[in-house]
Design an enzyme around this catalytic site. Structure first.
Site, PDB file in Angstrom:
ATOM      1  N   LYS A 288      84.604  82.142 -11.020  1.00  0.00           N
ATOM      2  CA  LYS A 288      84.020  81.431 -10.025  1.00  0.00           C
ATOM      3  C   LYS A 288      83.608  81.781  -8.955  1.00  0.00           C
ATOM      4  O   LYS A 288      84.753  82.931  -8.817  1.00  0.00           O
ATOM      5  CB  LYS A 288      84.616  80.094 -10.424  1.00  0.00           C
ATOM      6  CG  LYS A 288      83.927  79.185 -11.433  1.00  0.00           C
ATOM      7  CD  LYS A 288      84.038  77.116 -11.047  1.00  0.00           C
ATOM      8  CE  LYS A 288      84.252  76.641 -12.546  1.00  0.00           C
ATOM      9  NZ  LYS A 288      82.673  76.401 -13.090  1.00  0.00           N
TER      10      LYS A 288
ATOM     11  N   ARG B 175      83.640  72.260 -23.085  1.00  0.00           N
ATOM     12  CA  ARG B 175      82.585  71.992 -23.954  1.00  0.00           C
ATOM     13  C   ARG B 175      83.621  72.376 -25.276  1.00  0.00           C
ATOM     14  O   ARG B 175      83.064  72.249 -25.999  1.00  0.00           O
ATOM     15  CB  ARG B 175      81.077  72.221 -24.377  1.00  0.00           C
ATOM     16  CG  ARG B 175      81.149  73.933 -23.852  1.00  0.00           C
ATOM     17  CD  ARG B 175      79.852  74.532 -23.966  1.00  0.00           C
ATOM     18  NE  ARG B 175      79.006  74.145 -22.273  1.00  0.00           N
ATOM     19  CZ  ARG B 175      78.783  74.401 -21.583  1.00  0.00           C
ATOM     20  NH1 ARG B 175      76.832  74.757 -22.722  1.00  0.00           N
ATOM     21  NH2 ARG B 175      78.104  74.259 -20.426  1.00  0.00           N
TER      22      ARG B 175
HETATM   23  N1  BES Z   1      83.997  72.386 -14.965  1.00  0.00           N
HETATM   24  C1  BES Z   1      82.564  73.213 -14.763  1.00  0.00           C
HETATM   25  C2  BES Z   1      81.460  72.350 -13.979  1.00  0.00           C
HETATM   26  C3  BES Z   1      81.622  71.442 -12.899  1.00  0.00           C
HETATM   27  C4  BES Z   1      80.882  72.842 -11.811  1.00  0.00           C
HETATM   28  C5  BES Z   1      82.032  70.446 -12.697  1.00  0.00           C
HETATM   29  C6  BES Z   1      80.532  71.282 -10.681  1.00  0.00           C
HETATM   30  C7  BES Z   1      81.882  69.880 -11.309  1.00  0.00           C
HETATM   31  C8  BES Z   1      81.564  70.225 -10.348  1.00  0.00           C
HETATM   32  C9  BES Z   1      82.511  73.752 -15.514  1.00  0.00           C
HETATM   33  O1  BES Z   1      83.688  73.770 -16.654  1.00  0.00           O
HETATM   34  C10 BES Z   1      81.490  74.980 -15.674  1.00  0.00           C
HETATM   35  O2  BES Z   1      81.566  76.149 -15.219  1.00  0.00           O
HETATM   36  N2  BES Z   1      80.514  75.719 -15.816  1.00  0.00           N
HETATM   37  C11 BES Z   1      79.381  75.540 -15.685  1.00  0.00           C
HETATM   38  C12 BES Z   1      78.619  76.306 -17.237  1.00  0.00           C
HETATM   39  C13 BES Z   1      77.613  76.913 -16.917  1.00  0.00           C
HETATM   40  C14 BES Z   1      78.954  78.926 -17.254  1.00  0.00           C
HETATM   41  C15 BES Z   1      76.984  77.155 -18.531  1.00  0.00           C
HETATM   42  C16 BES Z   1      77.502  74.956 -14.814  1.00  0.00           C
HETATM   43  O3  BES Z   1      77.751  74.331 -14.620  1.00  0.00           O
HETATM   44  O4  BES Z   1      78.233  76.061 -14.107  1.00  0.00           O
HETATM   45 ZN    ZN Z   2      84.211  75.865 -16.605  1.00  0.00          ZN
END
Ligand code: BES
Ligand code: ZN
Ligand code: ZN
Length: 490
Positions: A269, A343
């Site tokens: 990230k 997921r």
């Molecule tokens: N934990 C994150 C989702 C999230 C993002 C929660 C911001 C709270 C605030 C999740 O694991 C994630 O990283 N999701 C990605 C998915 C993508 C890689 C398909 C996302 O939402 O960007």
């Molecule tokens: Zn994630």
């Protein structure tokens, strides 16, 4: 905390709170009651205090007492009363002595229990301390002391109201622990720590907790959970909680995403706001908190709480994009993006819950996608289910508790996005759109087509900025909603 019910003002505390909405009749009743007690003409009261949320007016009475008017706003549904009292106690707790009387003379007898319960719950939440890790020694507020007292003043209140206050106060204390789970930083909050907290909750509220370590996870075949945890120095845990009251007719499984920190893994990230990923176990916190609250309330529903807990970190053993992993269900998954880890762990949590426990209903909660935040902001969580009855019941529980849900579709057309040549499914849609929905479709693939499953994407609602914190802090989103839904179900 002591609780007392008074029919008039004889012997009550020196601080008298008067929670009022903007409604004409509530305010008129309060002015009438106040005229003998303070030297302020009604016209001035009207001009100085309109009952808006967060508004406040402190008056000094002829009797030496302090009368604190606290605004609730237009809507005086219980969750609004909770919010107003929480705000008042949070902002004024330094000035509140060990005794607080709350005048509810403007409330009808039929609504008194709801008001008094909401007042106690809100005041209890207002005493939450987020500053646990600050080093400057801090003396407890008088209202937190052993001899502190909360008194309800109402001409027709009976003593049975005391039990309502006690119960709501206990629920507020339990909610403090739920806030702590989310607010605790991830150098402390490892999967093992989260499991210990679940065990502590089980001891407090008398429900059963079993924790499976790395070896057990491997032996049980929870391959996807193991794979997400394999890049961390803090190994994963699989937490199973069970609350089994006598006379329960329904069995409900609650599954919560328990990522104790989400770096994104190799699909790392960006640094901005990455610190907030300590809250990526908001779903787990909601499940643990609901187990505790349900046990405190004695809800007659058999509950199984399942939390796959792991840290999504980066090292030489971490999952890589393109890896194909197995899962508890037996299905294979191509990992396109290691940041779509929630997921993966939920795939195992859901499949295990369905196959081992055969629940009548199953709900999962997860801080799952940024896509859901883009769609709904922080005002509602995403609701995904093919079961209209369940959707309706959850939606109504959300509106009643202020933990709102908004439904998004789960049509099979979205399944196309997750097809791959190399495995049974991939963990990222191949179109840069509908991300919250494709995540939900991915989860559905691991529920064995359970007829009463719902997924709640709480990415936007697990943390909130604003009234109760400086930087984004835990909301406990899901606990009140699920308790309400379970009450209706039972
Ligand atoms: N934990 C994150 C989702 C999230 C993002 C929660 C911001 C709270 C605030 C999740 O694991 C994630 O990283 N999701 C990605 C998915 C993508 C890689 C398909 C996302 O939402 O960007
Ligand atoms: Zn994630
Ligand atoms: Zn995540």
């Amino acid at each position: 905390m002591h609780f007392a019910i008074h029919s008039d003002t004889r012997g009550i505390a020196d601080a008298v709170l008067i929670p009022l909405g903007t409604a004409e009749d509530q305010r008129a009743a309060a002015w009438q009651w106040l005229t003998h007690r303070v030297d302020v003409p009604v016209a001035s009261l009207e001009a100085e205090f309109d009952g808006a949320y967060k508004s406040m007016l402190v008056l000094f009475g002829k009797d030496g007492k302090r009368y604190v008017l606290a605004g609730i706003g237009d809507d005086t549904a219980p969750h609004r009363i909770v919010r107003a009292l929480r705000y008042l106690v949070l902002r004024k707790r330094k000035n509140l002595g060990p005794g607080v009387a709350v005048w509810l003379g403007h409330v009808g007898a039929d609504e008194l229990e709801a008001w008094a319960g909401a007042v106690a719950y809100g005041m209890g939440l207002g005493l939450y301390r987020q500053e646990l890790l600050k080093t400057d020694a801090r003396t407890p507020f008088p209202l937190e002391s052993e001899e502190a007292a909360l008194q309800i003043v109402h001409p027709r209140a009976g003593d049975e109201l005391r039990e309502v206050l006690q119960l709501q106060w206990r629920l507020a204390q339990a909610m403090h622990r739920t806030f702590d789970l989310v607010n605790t930083p991830s150098n402390i909050k490892t999967p093992a720590w989260l499991a210990e907290q679940a065990e502590a909750a089980g001891r407090r509220a008398s429900f059963e907790v079993r924790v499976f370590d790395e070896d057990a996870i491997e032996a049980m075949g929870l391959h996807a959970l193991r794979a997400v945890g394999q890049g961390s120095a803090h190994p994963p845990r699989f937490i199973v909680m069970e609350y089994r009251p006598a006379g329960a007719r329904k069995k409900v499984a609650l599954v919560g995403k328990g990522i104790t920190f989400d770096t994104g893994g190799v699909s790392i990230k960006p640094a901005t706001n990455m610190h907030l990923m300590k809250s990526d176990m908001g779903g787990a916190a909601a499940v643990i908190g609901t187990m505790e609250a349900a046990a405190i309330l004695g809800l007659p529903v058999h509950l199984v709480g399942v939390v796959p807990a792991a840290e999504n970190a980066v090292d030489g053993r971490a999952l890589k994009p393109g890896d194909v992993i197995r899962s508890y269900s037996g299905k294979t998954i191509e990992v396109i993006d290691t940041d779509a880890e929630g997921r993966l762990v939920l795939a195992d949590g859901l499949a295990w819950a369905v196959r081992r426990h055969h629940p009548d209903l199953m709900i999962d909660l997860a801080t799952l996608t940024g896509s859901c935040i883009r769609a709904l902001g922080t005002e509602a969580a995403g609701l995904f289910t093919s079961n209209d009855t369940l959707a309706d019941a959850l939606f109504r529980a959300g509106m009643a508790t202020g933990e709102r849900l908004w439904r998004l579709p789960l049509w099979d057309d979205y399944m196309e996005y997750l097809k791959t040549d190399v495995a049974d499914i991939k963990n990222l849609g191949d179109k840069p759109m509908a991300g919250a929905i494709t995540a939900a479709k991915f989860l559905e693939f691991f529920t064995d087509a359970h007829p009463a499953w719902a997924h709640l994407d709480i990415a936007g609602t697990a943390l909130a900025n604003g009234d109760f914190s400086r930087d984004r802090a835990a909301t406990g989103f899901g606990v009140r909603l699920l308790c309400r839904w379970l009450e209706e179900l039972a």
